[in-house]
Write an enzyme that holds these catalytic residues in place. Sequence first.
Site, mmCIF file in Angstrom:
data_model
loop_
_atom_site.group_PDB
_atom_site.id
_atom_site.type_symbol
_atom_site.label_atom_id
_atom_site.label_comp_id
_atom_site.label_asym_id
_atom_site.label_seq_id
_atom_site.Cartn_x
_atom_site.Cartn_y
_atom_site.Cartn_z
ATOM 1 N N ALA A 94 41.875 36.384 45.815
ATOM 2 C CA ALA A 94 42.601 37.723 45.360
ATOM 3 C C ALA A 94 41.629 38.632 44.668
ATOM 4 O O ALA A 94 40.946 38.201 43.835
ATOM 5 C CB ALA A 94 43.872 37.537 44.590
ATOM 6 N N GLY A 105 42.389 32.519 46.811
ATOM 7 C CA GLY A 105 43.349 33.327 47.953
ATOM 8 C C GLY A 105 42.654 33.044 49.253
ATOM 9 O O GLY A 105 43.195 33.083 50.442
ATOM 10 N N GLU A 107 43.334 29.718 50.213
ATOM 11 C CA GLU A 107 44.488 29.814 50.525
ATOM 12 C C GLU A 107 45.183 30.202 52.091
ATOM 13 O O GLU A 107 46.048 29.936 52.740
ATOM 14 C CB GLU A 107 45.612 30.365 49.478
ATOM 15 C CG GLU A 107 45.860 29.674 48.435
ATOM 16 C CD GLU A 107 46.163 30.258 46.996
ATOM 17 O OE1 GLU A 107 45.719 31.766 47.011
ATOM 18 O OE2 GLU A 107 46.883 29.952 46.253
ATOM 19 N N GLU A 122 41.173 29.350 40.194
ATOM 20 C CA GLU A 122 42.013 30.201 39.284
ATOM 21 C C GLU A 122 41.930 29.719 37.724
ATOM 22 O O GLU A 122 42.116 30.705 36.732
ATOM 23 C CB GLU A 122 43.232 30.059 39.970
ATOM 24 C CG GLU A 122 43.442 30.873 41.097
ATOM 25 C CD GLU A 122 43.295 30.166 42.313
ATOM 26 O OE1 GLU A 122 42.730 28.969 42.229
ATOM 27 O OE2 GLU A 122 43.494 30.551 43.625
HETATM 28 C C1 LIG Z 1 45.383 34.249 42.218
HETATM 29 C C2 LIG Z 1 44.769 33.691 43.150
HETATM 30 C C3 LIG Z 1 45.395 33.627 44.726
HETATM 31 O O1 LIG Z 1 46.371 32.687 44.737
HETATM 32 C C4 LIG Z 1 43.076 34.159 43.281
HETATM 33 O O2 LIG Z 1 42.699 34.147 44.515
HETATM 34 S S1 LIG Z 1 42.365 34.532 41.924
HETATM 35 C C5 LIG Z 1 40.596 34.592 42.502
HETATM 36 C C6 LIG Z 1 39.964 33.346 42.740
HETATM 37 N N1 LIG Z 1 38.889 33.607 43.215
HETATM 38 C C7 LIG Z 1 37.618 33.541 42.233
HETATM 39 O O3 LIG Z 1 37.659 33.125 41.077
HETATM 40 C C8 LIG Z 1 36.223 33.716 42.717
HETATM 41 C C9 LIG Z 1 35.507 34.888 42.197
HETATM 42 N N2 LIG Z 1 34.293 35.099 42.478
HETATM 43 C C10 LIG Z 1 33.110 34.288 42.149
HETATM 44 O O4 LIG Z 1 33.330 33.435 41.669
HETATM 45 C C11 LIG Z 1 31.824 35.033 42.721
HETATM 46 O O5 LIG Z 1 31.773 36.384 43.070
HETATM 47 C C12 LIG Z 1 31.319 33.892 43.778
HETATM 48 C C13 LIG Z 1 32.025 33.909 44.958
HETATM 49 C C14 LIG Z 1 30.866 32.391 43.150
HETATM 50 C C15 LIG Z 1 29.761 34.621 44.449
HETATM 51 O O6 LIG Z 1 28.985 34.701 43.310
HETATM 52 P P1 LIG Z 1 27.861 35.771 43.413
HETATM 53 O O7 LIG Z 1 27.194 35.618 42.171
HETATM 54 O O8 LIG Z 1 27.211 35.038 44.705
HETATM 55 O O9 LIG Z 1 28.223 36.976 43.839
HETATM 56 P P2 LIG Z 1 29.042 38.172 42.670
HETATM 57 O O10 LIG Z 1 29.855 37.291 41.877
HETATM 58 O O11 LIG Z 1 28.012 39.010 42.157
HETATM 59 O O12 LIG Z 1 29.962 38.943 43.712
HETATM 60 C C16 LIG Z 1 29.492 40.069 44.639
HETATM 61 C C17 LIG Z 1 30.528 41.038 44.377
HETATM 62 O O13 LIG Z 1 31.689 40.742 44.716
HETATM 63 C C18 LIG Z 1 32.777 40.926 43.804
HETATM 64 N N3 LIG Z 1 33.827 39.788 43.933
HETATM 65 C C19 LIG Z 1 33.677 38.450 44.154
HETATM 66 N N4 LIG Z 1 34.821 37.806 44.286
HETATM 67 C C20 LIG Z 1 35.677 38.978 43.917
HETATM 68 C C21 LIG Z 1 37.149 38.703 43.654
HETATM 69 N N5 LIG Z 1 37.925 37.480 43.723
HETATM 70 N N6 LIG Z 1 37.976 39.866 43.243
HETATM 71 C C22 LIG Z 1 37.203 40.947 43.214
HETATM 72 N N7 LIG Z 1 35.857 41.157 43.442
HETATM 73 C C23 LIG Z 1 35.157 40.061 43.638
HETATM 74 C C24 LIG Z 1 32.072 40.831 42.477
HETATM 75 O O14 LIG Z 1 32.895 41.352 41.306
HETATM 76 C C25 LIG Z 1 30.655 41.536 43.059
HETATM 77 O O15 LIG Z 1 31.023 42.962 42.948
HETATM 78 P P3 LIG Z 1 30.018 43.955 42.124
HETATM 79 O O16 LIG Z 1 29.931 43.365 40.867
HETATM 80 O O17 LIG Z 1 28.616 43.764 43.102
HETATM 81 O O18 LIG Z 1 30.571 45.492 42.347
#
Ligand SMILES: C[C@@H](CO)C(=O)SCCNC(=O)CCNC(=O)[C@H](O)C(C)(C)COP(=O)(O)OP(=O)(O)OC[C@H]1O[C@@H](n2cnc3c(N)ncnc32)[C@H](O)[C@@H]1OP(=O)(O)O
Length: 290
Positions: free
Chosen positions: A98, A141, A144, A164
């Site tokens: 998400a 998500g 999911e 999460e």
């Molecule tokens: C509530 C529940 C639903 O039931 C949820 O889904 S909560 C979200 C759960 N997901 C996460 O916690 C994963 C978050 N992301 C990461 O941990 C990392 O991005 C990664 C997938 C491990 C990849 O890491 P990497 O270092 O390769 O890439 P970046 O972190 O620089 O990400 C690139 C770019 O994408 C944006 N981004 C990634 N994930 C999310 C997200 N879930 N929501 C919003 N944005 C996301 C990240 O901020 C970067 O953006 P930038 O800084 O380049 O503008």
Amino acid sequence: MSLYRVGLSRGMLSSFQRVMRGEGLHTSSAVQYEYIKVDKRGEKKNVGLIQLNRLKALNALCDGLVSEIGEALQEMETDTSIDAIVITGSERAFAAGADIAEMKDKSFQDCYARKFLSHWDIISKCPKPTIAAVNGFALGGGCEVAMMCDIIYAGEKAKFGQPEITLGTIPGAGGTQRLTRAIGKSKAMEMILTGEFMSAQEAEKAGLVSKVFPVEELVGEAIKLGERIGEFSQIAAAMCKEAVNMSDELPLSNGLLYEKKLFHSSFATDDKREGMTAFLEKRKPDFKDN
Ligand SMILES: C[C@@H](CO)C(=O)SCCNC(=O)CCNC(=O)[C@H](O)C(C)(C)COP(=O)(O)OP(=O)(O)OC[C@H]1O[C@@H](n2cnc3c(N)ncnc32)[C@H](O)[C@@H]1OP(=O)(O)O
């Protein structure tokens, strides 16, 4: 009114009735999407492909993206030329969860009053067989959404996780329930409490994923699977899907009864007569989805 809302307002009609009447919207290039790409694939163009296309944010599931998935599914559901649907992302990410930027300032009141994440359910409610083709990250998500599909195929570098807890929250779109059912309590609990990722190979071994493929072959293999499913009676396919999904919902005795009722119902179809006649006449059946 968006196509999605048109679809929802017809909620009282069962999806199956709508498909059979050929009502509603058709998949067409007329619909412009911002966050997804939609196509029809396979030799007979009978496999719908939804590709998440918010690459810079690793397909983070913002509200607009999930709404578009819902719209595309509604269209494919009513398009009688589509037999199965593949949902995929990019090679780097199926979906990284998400959208954290969208969630950061949400209050409990916002979530509760607007039923936050409830519209994601449309994915698991699709009556046609759905296949998640997961390359790269399927986190939160993203994991999911993959689990809302009927079958998960993974590329060999895929990573699954429910991280999460690292954000101070918990999975909110079925992660605790579906993961536990898929891989058992101990493994699911460990993943959810540590936020650690599971590789495609581990996920296949644990039972979350059906098959693992080289990254570049994954989507093609998922489409081939959709085509194979499309060779059969689509009424029978819908009944199989309904019965299997009920095994998550019902105690065994009720599930067995549910299956028996659907089995008996299949005897009302022309396709059952055709399938059995074709077997006895030693020829290929010609199912009409009727
Ligand atoms: C509530 C529940 C639903 O039931 C949820 O889904 S909560 C979200 C759960 N997901 C996460 O916690 C994963 C978050 N992301 C990461 O941990 C990392 O991005 C990664 C997938 C491990 C990849 O890491 P990497 O270092 O390769 O890439 P970046 O972190 O620089 O990400 C690139 C770019 O994408 C944006 N981004 C990634 N994930 C999310 C997200 N879930 N929501 C919003 N944005 C996301 C990240 O901020 C970067 O953006 P930038 O800084 O380049 O503008």
